[in-house]
Structure formats: C-alpha cells, structure tokens
Design an enzyme around this catalytic site. Structure first.
Site, PDB file in Angstrom:
ATOM      1  N   ASP A  38      -6.600 -48.541  50.851  1.00 38.84           N
ATOM      2  CA  ASP A  38      -7.142 -47.252  50.177  1.00 38.84           C
ATOM      3  C   ASP A  38      -8.396 -47.575  49.344  1.00 38.84           C
ATOM      4  OD1 ASP A  38      -4.946 -46.407  51.814  1.00 38.84           O
ATOM      5  OD2 ASP A  38      -3.818 -46.080  49.898  1.00 38.84           O
ATOM      6  N   ARG A  84      -5.251 -49.551  40.784  1.00 41.74           N
ATOM      7  CA  ARG A  84      -4.478 -48.618  41.611  1.00 41.74           C
ATOM      8  C   ARG A  84      -3.454 -49.137  42.497  1.00 41.74           C
ATOM      9  NH1 ARG A  84      -3.787 -44.537  39.244  1.00 41.74           N
ATOM     10  NH2 ARG A  84      -3.404 -42.970  40.824  1.00 41.74           N
ATOM     11  N   HIS A  87      -9.488 -42.701  42.719  1.00 45.00           N
ATOM     12  CA  HIS A  87      -9.923 -43.387  41.601  1.00 45.00           C
ATOM     13  C   HIS A  87     -10.917 -44.676  41.807  1.00 45.00           C
ATOM     14  CE1 HIS A  87      -6.412 -41.314  39.383  1.00 45.00           C
ATOM     15  NE2 HIS A  87      -6.701 -41.974  38.541  1.00 45.00           N
ATOM     16  N   HIS A 124      -1.366 -46.887  45.435  1.00 47.23           N
ATOM     17  CA  HIS A 124      -2.552 -47.144  46.620  1.00 47.23           C
ATOM     18  C   HIS A 124      -2.183 -48.430  47.227  1.00 47.23           C
ATOM     19  CE1 HIS A 124      -4.935 -43.544  46.585  1.00 47.23           C
ATOM     20  NE2 HIS A 124      -5.094 -43.581  45.132  1.00 47.23           N
TER      21      HIS A 124
END
Length: 275
Positions: free
Chosen positions: A219, A209, A176, A215
């Site tokens: 990340d 995220r 994402h 996440h």
C-alpha cells in the site's frame, strides 16, 4: 545599432520583465480566498478531473496466496515490535494530518520551521498539496477496498482513535504515503541542499503507516507512486508554480536571517534509527 547596445537593450527588457513578474499578484494564502473542502482542509490546486487516477496507474493489490502478499505479511509481523518503541511514538505523530501539527513533520529535515507567520506560501503549499496527493489515491482505494492489516489480524494500531474510520477506508494505496512522498519531493525541489534528509524523512513518513499496522507495505509503495504522479501533474498548474516561487523566496529569506527550527530533533533522529 552596435552589439553592445543590442545586448544592453535585451538586458533592460529582461530586467523589466523580471520586475513585472515580481510585481504581479501573489497566489493566495488565506483560507477565505482559497476555499475549504471541509473546516480546516483547504482545497487543492487541481480540479478533481485533473488529479492522477490511481486505478489507471497502479496494478491491483497482491492477490490471496501470492508471493507479494506473503511479503506484506512478513513485513507486518516484523514491524509489530516497533509499536512499543520510540519509532511507534513517531509513527503515531506522523498519522496526524491536521495543521499546524502536520507542518512540523519536515522541520528537522528542512532545518526550518514551516509556519503561517514565517512561511505563509510554503505552509499553504503543504496544506493544498495534501489534498491533491491524497485524492490521487482514491480511484484504486474505492475500487479495490482492500482490508487493512489490523483488521485482518484483529490487532491494535498506534492510533486507536482512528480505527473506526480506517475500517471503512480502503487500504490500497496509502494516502498518507502519497502525500508524505509528495511533500518530500516538493521540499527537496525547494531546498536541494537538503535533498537526502528530506527524501529520507518522506520515506520514513510512509513507513510509519506500516509501523502503525494500518497499511501493508505494498500500500505504501503504491502510495509513493501516486505522490510522485501528483507532483508531476502539479507542475503544469500556474497557481502552484507561483506558490512554489513565493515559497522559495521565503526559504531564502529565512536562511539569510540564520533562523532554523525550534523543534527538538534528537528524539526524532533516534526514533528513525529503530528498524
């Protein structure tokens, strides 16, 4: 031949070349002409072998007991209260990558609606680059198979319906984040006057995220690297470049017509203030 006639001739040649380029075939926008990886997901511009390799470009994720992992844990804990705020609601909305919903992500930052009717080339750009940027993360994802924070801590996320799928998908780097950053860079290139708003929104899209708990911060940071790498590689693809040119024309036409966005932007702006 006089200099004036020489310059006039060169100008005429340049004009003819420009007209010829404008009259050339437009890149496709119809799914039937582009092809789909699966229903609703268009193929990217890049052959799979041309997609940047995250395993080659990224360092490994933070190791157990390391300071970077401790930093990830601290950010995770600091963002848990955001789930119950409007920022958590926005994070859940940002999780959606299906179209046409995903096309509205940057509407407020861009100041225009991105739709298949009004901006078919810009709409197609977002759909196809989603795949290129997303696939760029999978070398490292598949290799490291990093466990996601909500699994480690056995806590809820902002998208419980996605949890069974996410458990099986590596956390590092964030897909994402890669595609959101890639979209922000492309849109800023097309709308340089709105660069700050677009880059800020792209950054927030990745942070969603972390807010969701799906996440770690590292990340997301690594995902932005892969998004930028994908955009750099895309600029060597002729179909992508032609679609960018066509999208730029759509944006100019919309600006000239005075059309903006129909999206309600006040709530989004207020949610983004919550940190």
């Amino acid at each position: 031949m006089t200099p004036a006639r020489t310059l006039g001739g060169l100008a005429a040649v340049a004009l003819l070349a420009l007209l010829s380029a404008c009259a050339g075939p437009q890149p496709p926008t119809a799914p039937a002409d582009i092809g789909e990886l699966r229903p609703g997901m268009l193929k990217g511009y890049l052959d799979r072998k041309a997609v940047p390799d995250s395993l080659a470009l990224l360092a490994p994720p933070p190791a157990a007991g390391s300071a970077p992992l401790a930093a990830d844990e601290a950010v995770y804990r600091a963002t848990r209260p955001l789930l119950a705020t409007p920022r958590g609601v926005l994070a859940a909305s940002d999780a959606r990558l299906d179209f046409p919903a995903a096309a509205g992500t940057f509407a407020c930052a861009a100041g225009l609606d991105i739709t298949p009717e009004a901006t078919p080339h810009l709409y197609t750009l977002l759909r196809r680059t989603l795949v290129d940027a997303g696939l760029a993360t999978y070398g490292a994802k598949d290799h490291y198979q990093r466990t996601r924070p909500f699994v480690v801590h056995k806590e809820a996320t902002c998208t419980p319906q996605d949890e069974p799928r996410l458990v099986k998908d590596g956390s590092y780097p964030s897909g994402h984040s890669a595609l959101g950053w890639g979209w922000a860079l492309l849109l800023a290139e097309l709308m340089p006057e709105r660069t700050d708003a677009l880059i800020q929104r792209g950054h927030a899209f990745g942070q969603s995220r972390v807010v969701c708990g799906v996440h770690w911060q590292s990340d997301v940071d690594a995902g932005r690297v892969m998004g930028a790498a994908a955009v750099a590689r895309l600029h060597a693809d002729p179909v992508f470049l032609a679609q960018m040119q066509a999208a730029a024309g759509e944006i100019r036409a919309l600006r000239a017509s005075g059309r903006g966005t129909t999206r309600q932007c006040t709530a989004e702006a207020e949610a983004l203030k919550i940190r």
